[in-house]
Design an enzyme around this catalytic site. Structure first.
Site, PDB file in Angstrom:
ATOM      1  N   HIS A   1      30.636  40.746  40.176  1.00  0.00           N
ATOM      2  CA  HIS A   1      31.186  39.404  40.379  1.00  0.00           C
ATOM      3  C   HIS A   1      32.202  39.056  39.278  1.00  0.00           C
ATOM      4  O   HIS A   1      33.349  38.684  39.561  1.00  0.00           O
ATOM      5  CB  HIS A   1      30.022  38.389  40.381  1.00  0.00           C
ATOM      6  CG  HIS A   1      30.437  36.958  40.513  1.00  0.00           C
ATOM      7  ND1 HIS A   1      30.314  36.253  41.691  1.00  0.00           N
ATOM      8  CD2 HIS A   1      30.971  36.078  39.624  1.00  0.00           C
ATOM      9  CE1 HIS A   1      30.753  35.016  41.517  1.00  0.00           C
ATOM     10  NE2 HIS A   1      31.155  34.875  40.254  1.00  0.00           N
ATOM     11  N   GLU A   2      31.782  39.180  38.036  1.00  0.00           N
ATOM     12  CA  GLU A   2      32.666  38.784  36.926  1.00  0.00           C
ATOM     13  C   GLU A   2      33.886  39.701  36.833  1.00  0.00           C
ATOM     14  O   GLU A   2      34.985  39.251  36.492  1.00  0.00           O
ATOM     15  CB  GLU A   2      31.897  38.756  35.599  1.00  0.00           C
ATOM     16  CG  GLU A   2      30.720  37.769  35.548  1.00  0.00           C
ATOM     17  CD  GLU A   2      31.095  36.316  35.841  1.00  0.00           C
ATOM     18  OE1 GLU A   2      32.259  35.930  35.617  1.00  0.00           O
ATOM     19  OE2 GLU A   2      30.220  35.564  36.333  1.00  0.00           O
TER      20      GLU A   2
ATOM     21  N   HIS B   1      36.578  38.363  38.900  1.00  0.00           N
ATOM     22  CA  HIS B   1      37.380  37.343  38.198  1.00  0.00           C
ATOM     23  C   HIS B   1      38.357  38.018  37.246  1.00  0.00           C
ATOM     24  O   HIS B   1      39.530  37.616  37.149  1.00  0.00           O
ATOM     25  CB  HIS B   1      36.470  36.421  37.377  1.00  0.00           C
ATOM     26  CG  HIS B   1      35.710  35.410  38.172  1.00  0.00           C
ATOM     27  ND1 HIS B   1      36.318  34.490  38.979  1.00  0.00           N
ATOM     28  CD2 HIS B   1      34.376  35.146  38.254  1.00  0.00           C
ATOM     29  CE1 HIS B   1      35.394  33.697  39.531  1.00  0.00           C
ATOM     30  NE2 HIS B   1      34.199  34.075  39.103  1.00  0.00           N
TER      31      HIS B   1
ATOM     32  N   GLU C   1      36.894  32.271  42.918  1.00  0.00           N
ATOM     33  CA  GLU C   1      35.579  32.686  43.400  1.00  0.00           C
ATOM     34  C   GLU C   1      35.718  33.596  44.618  1.00  0.00           C
ATOM     35  O   GLU C   1      34.844  34.436  44.868  1.00  0.00           O
ATOM     36  CB  GLU C   1      34.700  31.471  43.719  1.00  0.00           C
ATOM     37  CG  GLU C   1      34.278  30.662  42.497  1.00  0.00           C
ATOM     38  CD  GLU C   1      33.541  31.477  41.428  1.00  0.00           C
ATOM     39  OE1 GLU C   1      32.915  32.494  41.771  1.00  0.00           O
ATOM     40  OE2 GLU C   1      33.628  31.101  40.237  1.00  0.00           O
TER      41      GLU C   1
END
Lengths: 498, 498
Positions: free
Chosen positions: B263-264, B267, B293
């Site tokens: 997930h990170e 980003h 997101e």
């Protein structure tokens, strides 16, 4: 303005400066530990800009006038009077420098560090040489702006250790050489001690587990300290309860990370223990680099290389490395970590030959600033000095001229304070031993009692006094290099049964 | 001044702002990862001061006038015209706020984070409640200064996702509920899948070794990225080649750190891939929180929870945990990490029930800002909503209201963008699958090809376009929640053989 109003203005200014200083410290910690390499130029340019903002604050003419005014104000208390004097001197030393040059120098420092990292990784001095050259030129120019009848290098020496200069350091190193050189010769001829077992393979992961217990013993805990890793170990801080250290693990050396940790934790304790009422002020800095190094070297050598220290830790170390150290006795281990022999790396050198490493750097710096040594081929100059003073052949620049970070950070004149601080520490230890059973405390896991003594007698004062005053307060004596030489002679006479 | 001179002044100003922003980002990264806790108040006060300095720069009347002037200057190129418009809007939204209040708010944010860390560790909402209360009051006051006919909460929603408001989010969540609630009910009644093996003991040290290989697969390397650990995973950045992420390891959960990492890194890639000519400018920020997101959730769910991804990684994971997973087949593992069931923790929720977690936060935020919900007893309100929407009993505040960091950072109106971004991502994936054989690329260790597609189609533009424009450019369509709902229905119908 009343004195109260003036002090309020002065304190607001201190707060602002401390905010920039904190940001810059955190940026440097980040840069030297975890920041991605390819982002360096973006960051370097911006941190240099922020250095410039701090410069503007510190040399603000209105503030300089205020400091001058407050210096003569009889209503100012003693702490602030001391601080104001230091701030005023700092402003005088700085405001003569054109801001643009100052910012360019700070940018150069950051870039120079990046170049050093690369050059060291490739063991290639030529990648670093142009930066070193520019760095020296810049420092000569910046220091040249100061009105002073001292030579440039003397100004630098004085900045790191107020009151010191080449004449005094020459005498200091001569005194060291006089007793150390014959001692080194005796040791060289004596029956050699085993140390081969120190350089087996010690997996870093296991070293880190041992480190956890060590940090606990040192009471260096996450409430006030944090240890990271970096190419060259260092300590940085922002306030009483925020002191950062780094270490470096070597897979083929079980003792390097331990002693570098103990060394850096010595610096960290100094900062942590300074009276918190000085937080953010110039008084929250250590007295001098020599005094700072006295604390790190005290921990590293007088405690960290002692039998008492290892009588506690060695069984633990053996548990982590049963295969490597299971058959090695405590006595053998103690001897091995104190073996004196000419070597390549300053930070890993034994106590006896260490001053020679420092002397080499001191002589090179003198030459660089008085023009008798050039940055061209400086790696060869370095290697020749290592051959001359220590008798060792330097196989490459990584373990030669590129081993230390200091010059890449623009620090010239710092090195001699390592030797001076080591000598200061001997006197402090002598005093401490009158009050405390240091060995029993080390062996029985009461490291905090030792730190409390140092806090009470040295750390708490921060920059409240000059080094000679502090020495007198703590030991009742002037600084005297013989305590260090006596200690070394005694230790090595016993160790090598001379 | 000529346009060129004006642009020069504007670019100097951008550079200065970016220097402060960089320092503040690094301070926050440091704070949330490694900074010693007891130094927080010293640091918090000073970082709030630096926030104030940035505020002064950003709202400098001379600059605001320059921006206004440049906005109307026909000689300004399209990129800068876009940026100037955004800067001008930001300045308008900010300069109405008294600086002292802004600084006080930033200090409150930092302190509130510290209080949240403590409250979470003690699972005690009452330690955080006073900060939350003050935070909401401050935000109401600060947003209240803006001239606007929108409600306070609508202004916040618009800040994170330009163009969005409660009416649109209400419709969005209604559309989600309409198809998700019956699907959740069907899944609840279907034959349940095994997942017990995911929550055995998985030593963190071993998870970290697995992580090394994962980061390599993701091409998230130290030249441009660095992963640390923090209580709540996050991503921060300074420029193209400096993106930091964090993760959090749970000993009794083998999948949490993996998915939070993916997930990170989503980003991080977004920021890394933005055209470097925008570095330091407002255009170097993502379009909106929803778009940001969309990239993290795309990686986490559409890639990280896919069979193709695990067909590559699962054999590796088994090697690291033979005892725990040796007998579990890839198919069983894939099913387990996609099990849909009501749960406590948003960041660990499956794709099907995840929007319900977001809905709960959205409804609470609406209530907090329109006055129908109070911070007093908000943990009980939270627990009641979890019972109502997800049917779960919250055993304590740590896994209840204190699980997320956002409110402690003053972020209200952010949560809904998680659900929106997840839906955006479905549309992007649909487009990407037309160009790429995503599954083959995942299975065959060509993650970089996927990232290059995202770079070319989405990331590179940064904040050059608004979200709806970008969606149209990438997919040829308007945003449409049905792609997400179709994807979820298909995935869960197959998984549970509905």
């Amino acid at each position: 303005m009343t004195t109260e109003e003036k002090l309020k203005k002065y304190q607001d200014w201190i707060f602002k400066c401390s905010a920039y200083q904190m940001a810059l410290n955190i940026i440097v910690i980040d840069k030297q530990t975890v920041a991605p390499a390819a982002g360096a130029s973006y960051r370097d340019e911006r941190s240099a800009y922020l250095e410039g903002e701090l410069f503007s604050l510190e040399t603000d003419p209105e503030i300089v006038a205020l400091l001058k005014d407050l210096q003569e104000d009889p209503e100012v208390d003693a702490d602030n009077r001391r601080a104001i004097g230091l701030y005023y001197k700092k402003a005088q030393d700085t405001l003569c420098i054109p801001k643009a040059e100052f910012v360019a120098f700070k940018k150069l420092c950051a870039e120079s560090f990046d170049a050093w990292i690369l050059a060291k990784s490739k063991a290639d001095y030529s990648l670093f040489a142009p930066y070193l050259e520019k760095m020296i030129e810049s420092q000569k120019r910046l220091y040249g702006y100061r009105k002073s009848d001292k030579s440039i290098y003397d100004r630098m020496l004085d900045d790191f250790e107020p009151g010191m200069n080449q004449e005094k350091y020459d005498a200091f190193f001569a005194a060291l050489k006089e007793r150390l050189v014959p001692l080194i010769q005796k040791v060289t001829k004596a029956k050699q001690l085993r140390e081969d077992f120190l350089t087996q393979n010690f997996p870093v992961e296991e070293q880190k587990k041992f480190m956890e217990g060590l940090l606990e013993y040192l009471h260096f805990d996450p409430s006030w300290g944090y240890q990271n890793e970096s190419e060259h170990p260092f300590t940085s801080w922002t306030c009483e309860n925020d002191c950062r250290t780094t270490t470096k693990y070597l897979e083929n050396n079980v003792i390097s990370a331990v002693l570098s940790t103990v060394h850096e934790v010595g610096h960290a304790y100094y900062e942590h223990n300074i009276n918190p009422k000085y937080d953010g002020m110039i008084l929250s800095e250590g007295v001098s680099s020599g005094m700072h190094e006295s604390q790190s070297r005290l921990l590293e050598n007088y405690l960290g290389r002692s039998m008492a220290f290892w009588s506690y830790h060695y069984p633990r170390l053996q548990k982590h490395f049963p295969k490597q150290l299971g058959e090695v006795s405590l006595e053998e281990f103690y001897q091995a970590i104190n073996v004196a022999k000419p070597s390549l790396i300053r930070t890993e050198a034994d106590e006896l030959t260490y001053p020679m490493h420092v002397l080499i750097r001191y002589e090179i710096e003198k030459g660089l600033f008085n023009g008798s040594i050039s940055t061209e081929g400086l790696n060869r100059t370095w290697n020749a000095k290592y051959k001359e003073y220590l008798g060792v052949d330097v196989p490459n620049d990584q373990v030669g001229i590129l081993q230390d970070v200091h010059w890449s950070d623009g620090l010239f004149g710092y090195f001699p304070t390592y030797a001076l601080g080591t000598a200061y520490a001997a006197q402090y230890v002598k005093s401490m031993r009158k009050d405390l059973d240091v060995d029993a405390l080390l062996a029985e896991n009461h490291f905090d009692t030792i730190m409390n003594w140092l806090k009470e007698h040295i750390h708490t004062y921060g920059f409240r006094y000059e080094a000679p005053e502090l020495m007198k307060m703590v030991t009742g004596e002037e600084f005297n290099v013989n305590d260090f030489l006596d200690y070394i002679e005694e230790k090595y006479t016993e160790l090598y049964q001379l």
